[in-house]
Every structure is written in structure tokens, then in C-alpha cells.
Write an enzyme that holds these catalytic residues in place. Structure first.
Site, PDB file in Angstrom:
ATOM      1  N   SER A  11      -1.124  22.763 114.183  1.00  0.00           N
ATOM      2  CA  SER A  11      -0.401  22.815 112.912  1.00  0.00           C
ATOM      3  C   SER A  11      -1.421  22.743 111.780  1.00  0.00           C
ATOM      4  O   SER A  11      -2.419  23.467 111.811  1.00  0.00           O
ATOM      5  CB  SER A  11       0.635  21.695 112.866  1.00  0.00           C
ATOM      6  OG  SER A  11       1.524  21.866 111.805  1.00  0.00           O
ATOM      7  N   HIS A  38       1.789  26.603 113.617  1.00  0.00           N
ATOM      8  CA  HIS A  38       2.715  26.587 112.481  1.00  0.00           C
ATOM      9  C   HIS A  38       2.045  27.249 111.288  1.00  0.00           C
ATOM     10  O   HIS A  38       1.039  26.763 110.791  1.00  0.00           O
ATOM     11  CB  HIS A  38       3.056  25.150 112.068  1.00  0.00           C
ATOM     12  CG  HIS A  38       3.740  24.375 113.145  1.00  0.00           C
ATOM     13  ND1 HIS A  38       3.645  23.020 113.259  1.00  0.00           N
ATOM     14  CD2 HIS A  38       4.545  24.777 114.160  1.00  0.00           C
ATOM     15  CE1 HIS A  38       4.363  22.598 114.287  1.00  0.00           C
ATOM     16  NE2 HIS A  38       4.911  23.648 114.859  1.00  0.00           N
ATOM     17  N   ASP A 131       5.359  17.550 116.334  1.00  0.00           N
ATOM     18  CA  ASP A 131       5.683  18.623 117.272  1.00  0.00           C
ATOM     19  C   ASP A 131       4.638  18.620 118.397  1.00  0.00           C
ATOM     20  O   ASP A 131       3.460  18.366 118.153  1.00  0.00           O
ATOM     21  CB  ASP A 131       5.670  19.962 116.519  1.00  0.00           C
ATOM     22  CG  ASP A 131       6.400  21.056 117.294  1.00  0.00           C
ATOM     23  OD1 ASP A 131       7.101  20.737 118.276  1.00  0.00           O
ATOM     24  OD2 ASP A 131       6.261  22.234 116.902  1.00  0.00           O
TER      25      ASP A 131
END
Ligand code: SAM
Lengths: 188, 274
Positions: A11, A38, A131
Site C-alpha cells: 500500500s 493500492h 489490509d
């Protein structure tokens, strides 16, 4: 399901972390690598172009229903979840975001753990959310290898720290250690 | 091996739903379906898929609730604006040459895609000569499509999408705001037939000039995709058009030869001759 795979989640700060790992993998790397990163929704996944230029491996956006093949890095398209089917093919889905993300790392990791069982390695890299924690635990529970970028040296430590907390089998590692272990595992 | 048991239970549940209710999810892409079933088990408060199955079989009211988990209802108006722009600029000029048109929106969900097309056809002056078929397997979604009411929160995105798609009018021409809801104009569905139709178990019902089936095939496995695309092939008029979702293609189906790529970047195909 025979065969093996590597799944990677990244991310915030992920492009730099991936730039350390993916280009270090050799062209004859026999195992498919699937990546959820992401990034803001965009039509064409800009990461594909970026990494195609840097990597010895073939780099592409994952296409729905294609069979996974070695020597290839598959990026999740933006705004779609990336999943692995029990037979080892790719599935995409536009169902609801998970952990406020689509694609979500957990979705890739959990479905891949289901498909590959112990023949899977998962890597959680830098990020500012949680996540990947559940997904990495699923990989560990299925007997796969769980790796986490050291939260102390990661660009953003939150996501790796959450993964370590959720998955007892995982260890914090440097980029060098991650690359070394992936290479050793792929030829073992 | 609780995982293996869960896989067996899922297999049995899908078989039960098929045998008792004739909804056939057995050949849906399994990874996503499994996630949604496990989510359903939790949300509906069951300890196991088997326990859920027992209630689904014995209590008819459970079926629509389960269908809301088994089907994915994520949609928006003018989703992927470039798709609607391509229809407007490249497909509509061909459709203009017909005296009357039939358009099938397969897997219409809550109607967002249908209203988008209905507005587009009106803007292009084709609405009066077009009959739309909007089909889905989820009765709740079909009912919502027939109602045409959306939350005002979504309207900003819908309006932006409509503009990006090359919209010639203002989206606000087509709805009235009412208590946080946007109520779309009845006249947009004057020439729409809403119908329960499954791409898995039902047959051809008419000859179409355009079929728009977006983000439905992605939830099918390859066998089922073959079945659905075969249905589209047999439903299209000579040189008719087929539009798919932005991450769907005919590449992995048996029927790729029956179609030509028309706007490859937008997954718009045209029925090949012969
Ligand atoms: C993700 S929505 C797509 C909505 C819209 N077409 C879009 O692209 O935004 C998928 C829809 O397909 C429907 N569906 C699932 N299986 C189907 C089948 N066998 N036949 C027809 N529709 C189906 C679902 O109920 C759902 O409404």
C-alpha cells in the site's frame, strides 16, 4: 491444485518497495507472482508499464479467466478484486470494497491460500492500513510461507505490523531476506 | 480439514438451490461465490453452511435473502463513461439505419445501466423506435429497476459519468429529487420490458440489434461463459452488437469466431457474417 504461486500486497510506499523486490527476480523464475497494490483508480494500471520496464520477468495486468503461468508478474487492475480460482486461473470481480479497498490484499491472499494451500508464499509490504493481515493468516494457516517487511524499516509500518500481529507464522524481514527466501523457495 | 468440509457443504447447498428452486449457481466462478457464501453464513447467523442449507430448503422466504448474497449488485449509471461514449459515437450511427430496434440489457441489476441507455437513446433521437428488454435473475433487483429510484448521494457520480460519456442533456432533466432520493422519470421505461431471465438456464427470446451485458460474465466459469455467449450469438440480428464489461472479453470462449472486435478498447463486438 498442483503448482505454486507468490502473492504480494503493498500500500502506501509500495511502489518503492516493489521496485526493490520485483526487478531482483530472474527471468527464469518459475513461479507466478500476483500483486495487489493500492493505487488511485485509473483505467490502465500504470504499475504494469512501470515494472515492465524494470523487470526481467514478464509483467502484465491480470485478465479474468487466464491460467497463471511461471515467469510472470500479474498486477490487479485498478477497481477490481483479484482472486485465484481453485484450478489456478485468475478471476476478477467488482464486488464491494474490502477494508475500503478494491482491489484488496485480503481477497487475493485468502483465495490464493484456498487454491494453493501450502504451495503459496505471501508477502506483506509497507502500508498505512490493515489490509493483508487476515489474508496472511490464512496463508499461514494453510501451511504456506508468510513473509512481512520489517515494520521498523518499512516506509509505513502499520500494515506490516498488523500482518505480524495477525499471523504468528510470519517473521519481519529485510528486502534482501525476502528476495533470498523467494528465490530459494522457487527452486526448492 | 474444515476447509474441505466447507467446500463439500457449498457444493451441496448449490445443488439444493438448483434442485429445489432452479437457480443454478453451480458453474459460477467459485472463489468469489465461496467468499460471498461464507459472508452470507455469517451475516444470516448460521454456524455452518449445512445449517443455512436446511433453512433455505424448508423456508421459501430465505431464498431472496440468499440471492442477494449469491449475486453481486454493484452498479452505477454510465459506469465506464468511455463505453457509453463509444456506443454513442460508433454504434448509434449503425443503429440509425434500422426502422425499429431491440436492445437487451442482460443482468440489469437495479436498472442503472438500463436508464443510462434509455437516456442515451433519447438524446440520440432513437428512443421512440426502440424496445428495451431488461433482464436479471434477482427479483429484488428487477423490482428496483422497475422503480427507478436511487439515493441522491449517488447522483453526483452518475451526473459526472453522464457528462463524461458525451451526454447531450443534463441528467437532472430526468429525475425529481424527493426526500434524499432521485426518482427517475417514468417515461424512460415506457418501452421497457422487465423480465426474469437467466443466462444459465433460459433461452433466446427475440432478435436483438444491441446486447449490453456488463459485469455478469465475470462471475461465470468458462463453461457458463460459453453458454451465455452462445445465447448472445443466437439472439443477435445480422451484424448486431454485443457490449461487455471493461474487464470481460470473448478471448476465452468458444464463440470468439462468431464475433468481430468493433471497439476493442471498450469490449464492443459485432456479430460476424456467416
Ligand atoms: C454486477 S451486476 C451488473 C450490473 C450492470 N450490468 C453493470 O455493469 O453495472 C451483475 C448482475 O447480474 C445478475 N446475474 C447474475 N447471474 C445471472 C444470470 N444467470 N442471468 C442473468 N443475470 C444474472 C445479478 O443478479 C446482477 O444483477
Amino acid at each position: 491444485m498442483t503448482g505454486r504461486a507468490i502473492v504480494i500486497g503493498a500500500s502506501a510506499g509500495g511502489v518503492q518497495a516493489l521496485s526493490r523486490i520485483l526487478p531482483a527476480l530472474p527471468a527464469d523464475f518459475a513461479v507466478p507472482v500476483l500483486v495487489v497494490a493500492h493505487i488511485p483508480p485509473r483505467k490502465e494500471n500504470a504499475l504494469v508499464q512501470l515494472f515492465a520496464a524494470k523487470c526481467a520477468l514478464r509483467v502484465k495486468e491480470a485478465e479474468d479467466k487466464e491460467m497463471l503461468a511461471g515467469g510472470t508478474v500479474y498486477f490487479a487492475p485498478s477497481d477490481y478484486h483479484l482472486m485465484v480460482e481453485p484450478g489456478g486461473s485468475v478471476a476478477l470481480s467488482s464486488e464491494e470494497p474490502v477494508n475500503h479497498s478494491r482491489p484488496a490484499i485480503d481477497v487475493l491472499f485468502e483465495t490464493a491460500a484456498d487454491a494453493f494451500g501450502p504451495n503459496l508464499a505471501g508477502v506483506v509490504l509497507t502500508g498505512a492500513n490493515h489490509d493483508g493481515a487476515r489474508g496472511l493468516k490464512a496463508i499461514g494457516d494453510a501451511g504456506g510461507i508468510a513473509m512481512v517487511e520489517d515494520p521498523d524499516t518499512a516506509e509505513v509500518g502499520t500494515m506490516p505490523a498488523a500482518a505480524l500481529a495477525a499471523c504468528p507464522a510470519a517473521r519481519p524481514m529485510s528486502f534482501e531476506q525476502i528476495i533470498h527466501q523467494l528465490q530459494g523457495w522457487a527452486i526448492s | 480439514m474444515t476447509d474441505a468440509i466447507e467446500d463439500i457443504e457449498i457444493e451441496l447447498l448449490l445443488e439444493a438451490v438448483y434442485q429445489h428452486y432452479h437457480y443454478d449457481f453451480r458453474d459460477y466462478a467459485r472463489a468469489s461465490l465461496k467468499r460471498r457464501l461464507l459472508h452470507a453464513r455469517k451475516q444470516l447467523g448460521y454456524d455452518s453452511i449445512s445449517a443455512l442449507q436446511a433453512d433455505v430448503l424448508h423456508d421459501r422466504t430465505m431464498l431472496p435473502r440468499l440471492l442477494n448474497f449469491l449475486t453481486v449488485q454493484v452498479s452505477e449509471m454510465f459506469r465506464d463513461p468511455s463505453y457509453f461514449r463509444a456506443l454513442r459515437e460508433k454504434v448509434i450511427p449503425h443503429l440509425r439505419t434500422y426502422a425499429s430496434l431491440k436492445v437487451w440489457v442482460a443482468g440489469c441489476s437495479n436498472g442503472e445501466e438500463l436508464y443510462s441507455l434509455s437516456i442515451l437513446f433519447r438524446e440520440e433521437g432513437l428512443a421512440h423506435m426502440t424496445l428495451f428488454y431488461a433482464t436479471d435473475i434477482n427479483p429484488q433487483a428487477l423490482k428496483a429497476a422497475e422503480t427507478g429510484v436511487y439515493s441522491l448521494d449517488q447522483i453526483r457520480l452518475f451526473t459526472e459519468n453522464h457528462q463524461k460519456s458525451g451526454g447531450l442533456t443534463s441528467l437532472s432533466d430526468y429525475y425529481t429529487a424527493d426526500y434524499g432520493r432521485a426518482v427517475f422519470d417514468k417515461s424512460l421505461r415506457n418501452q421497457v420490458v422487465f423480465s426474469d431471465h437467466s443466462l444459465v438456464t433460459d433461452a433466446v427470446f427475440g432478435e436483438m440489434h444491441l446486447i449490453s451485458c456488463r459485469n455478469v460474465l465475470i462471475y461465470f466459469n468458462r463453461d457458463l461463459q460459453n453458454r451465455a455467449v452462445g445465447l448472445f450469438r443466437d439472439s443477435l440480428a445480422r451484424r448486431g452488437f454485443l457490449g461487455l464489461g471493461s474487464k470481460e472479453s470473448l478471448r476465452f470462449t468458444q464463440h470468439a469466431d462468431a464475433f468481430e472486435e468493433f471497439v476493442p478498447s471498450e469490449k464492443i463486438y459485432q456479430r460476424a457474417l456467416g
